[in-house]
Motif scaffolding. Structure first.
Motif, PDB file in Angstrom:
ATOM      1  N   ASP A 185     -30.026 -12.507  53.476  1.00 29.12           N
ATOM      2  CA  ASP A 185     -29.067 -11.429  53.719  1.00 29.12           C
ATOM      3  C   ASP A 185     -27.790 -11.530  52.892  1.00 29.12           C
ATOM      4  O   ASP A 185     -27.051 -10.548  52.803  1.00 29.12           O
ATOM      5  N   THR A 237     -14.311   1.784  53.988  1.00 37.62           N
ATOM      6  CA  THR A 237     -15.387   0.886  53.572  1.00 37.62           C
ATOM      7  C   THR A 237     -16.592   1.654  53.053  1.00 37.62           C
ATOM      8  O   THR A 237     -17.257   1.235  52.098  1.00 37.62           O
ATOM      9  N   THR A 290     -25.191  -4.205  49.588  1.00 37.18           N
ATOM     10  CA  THR A 290     -26.012  -3.545  50.589  1.00 37.18           C
ATOM     11  C   THR A 290     -27.302  -3.036  49.955  1.00 37.18           C
ATOM     12  O   THR A 290     -27.399  -2.921  48.721  1.00 37.18           O
ATOM     13  N   VAL A 291     -28.278  -2.725  50.769  1.00 32.02           N
ATOM     14  CA  VAL A 291     -29.565  -2.244  50.252  1.00 32.02           C
ATOM     15  C   VAL A 291     -29.405  -0.942  49.458  1.00 32.02           C
ATOM     16  O   VAL A 291     -29.954  -0.824  48.352  1.00 32.02           O
ATOM     17  N   GLY A 324     -20.295  -6.534  48.300  1.00 32.21           N
ATOM     18  CA  GLY A 324     -20.859  -5.282  48.809  1.00 32.21           C
ATOM     19  C   GLY A 324     -22.303  -5.074  48.435  1.00 32.21           C
ATOM     20  O   GLY A 324     -22.710  -3.973  48.022  1.00 32.21           O
ATOM     21  N   PRO A 351     -29.411 -10.746  47.966  1.00 31.16           N
ATOM     22  CA  PRO A 351     -28.842  -9.456  47.551  1.00 31.16           C
ATOM     23  C   PRO A 351     -27.694  -9.599  46.561  1.00 31.16           C
ATOM     24  O   PRO A 351     -27.575  -8.810  45.620  1.00 31.16           O
ATOM     25  N   ARG A 352     -26.876 -10.618  46.753  1.00 28.20           N
ATOM     26  CA  ARG A 352     -25.747 -10.823  45.847  1.00 28.20           C
ATOM     27  C   ARG A 352     -26.230 -11.204  44.450  1.00 28.20           C
ATOM     28  O   ARG A 352     -25.663 -10.779  43.444  1.00 28.20           O
TER      29      ARG A 352
END
Length: 332
Positions: A51, A111, A187-188, A185, A55-56
């Protein structure tokens, strides 16, 4: 360079305040993809990998590729190794859009809206700069384009400064951190957006590689070769603005990647855009990934903004480019 990228992925997944072995990391990723449960790590450790770090890692590669390939096209378009997508106003416009969202909107809404506002600000600013540089006959002056970009960037900076002055403590901190660049940030939806953007840019630019090679000879020479230079410039400026706008909306302002990487690759391979563009994307992905690892490890458990790391790496190289340009001019 692909080896460096693979090594960077491995380091990105295993390095940080929580040290994890490569084997356990790979098993955790396999569990996430296949639905099995063979990883020996605890649940909270698996969440760190699936998570946060994975992703990062992907976002760093996609954003680095976008910035580098847009930088290569900008340098080819302006026929100047010191050119950067920021000179056409996209970075300053994106910063203005993000500042408006962060300072004016409530925290919970800001955000969500900040990436959209950054993209819209960058695109609108670039279209304004392009319109100012376009004559009544439809031709576009590169010199006026640069001057318009400087003027719009100065105006955007003044507005951002005013918003910074009136911002409360939380908005001021968010605005400062966003301006220094961050890959938090991931996110998917943002991963899908940056992945599709990087792939689309590479495919589109690759189709323009021969025209960009001709443009290096000069606009008149390119027109003699049958290339519509005005149409080409319009396409490249708008697509570059959109690409950089996506990158800035995903990660904030990360400097020097779009300046340093294309020039470094050009020094190695030469100016042929057919090889320059894909290798710039690959090198940009590897550089930003390594910079992000440094940002996470250097002052662990604290985390540096990745834009500071790229600036520390890129600023000395930029000075080297300036000295090289001065030496070249002195020999003419």
């Amino acid at each position: 360079m692909s080896t460096v990228l693979v090594l960077g992925c491995w380091l990105s997944l295993t390095s940080g305040p929580m040290q994890l072995s490569a084997v356990d990391t790979m098993l955790t990723l396999w569990d996430s993809l296949s639905g099995s449960s063979i990883s020996p790590l605890a649940e909270y450790q698996q969440l760190v990998i699936t998570d946060i770090r994975w992703p990062r890692t992907l976002l760093a590669m996609f954003v680095g590729a976008i910035l580098a390939i847009c930088g290569a096209v900008t340098q080819g378009l302006f026929r100047n190794p010191l050119a950067d997508p920021g000179i056409i106003g996209v970075s300053s416009g994106a910063g203005l859009g993000a500042a408006v969202a962060i300072v004016i909107l409530p925290v919970t809404l800001a955000t969500i809206i900040t990436p959209v506002a950054a993209f819209a600000g960058g695109l609108v600013t670039t279209l304004l700069v392009y319109r100012l540089a376009q004559s009544q006959l439809g031709s576009t002056s590169v010199l006026i384009l640069l001057l318009a970009g400087v003027a719009v960037a100065a105006f955007s900076g003044a507005v951002v400064g005013f918003l910074t002055f009136i911002a409360n403590d939380q908005a001021l901190r968010d605005l400062t951190l966003w301006g220094m660049g961050s890959l938090n940030g991931a996110t998917v939806p943002m991963l899908w957006l940056t992945a599709l953007t990087s792939l689309s840019l590479l495919l589109f630019y690759q189709r323009q590689a021969v025209a960009l090679n001709a443009l290096l000879l000069g606009e008149a020479e390119a027109e003699h070769l049958g290339i519509d230079t005005e149409k080409l410039k319009r396409r490249l400026i708008i697509v570059t603005a959109a690409g950089v706008g996506v990158a800035v909306s995903a990660s904030g302002i990360i400097g020097f990647v779009s300046l340093v990487i294309p020039h470094l690759v050009r020094m190695t391979l030469g100016p042929d855009h057919r090889q320059l563009l894909p290798l710039s994307a690959l090198t940009g992905a590897a550089l930003l990934l390594m910079a992000d690892i440094g940002a996470r490890v250097w002052m662990a458990p604290a985390e540096l903004p990745v834009g500071l790391v790229t600036a520390l790496l890129g600023a000395p190289f930029f000075v080297f480019l300036l000295l090289q340009q001065r030496q070249r001019l002195s020999t003419l």
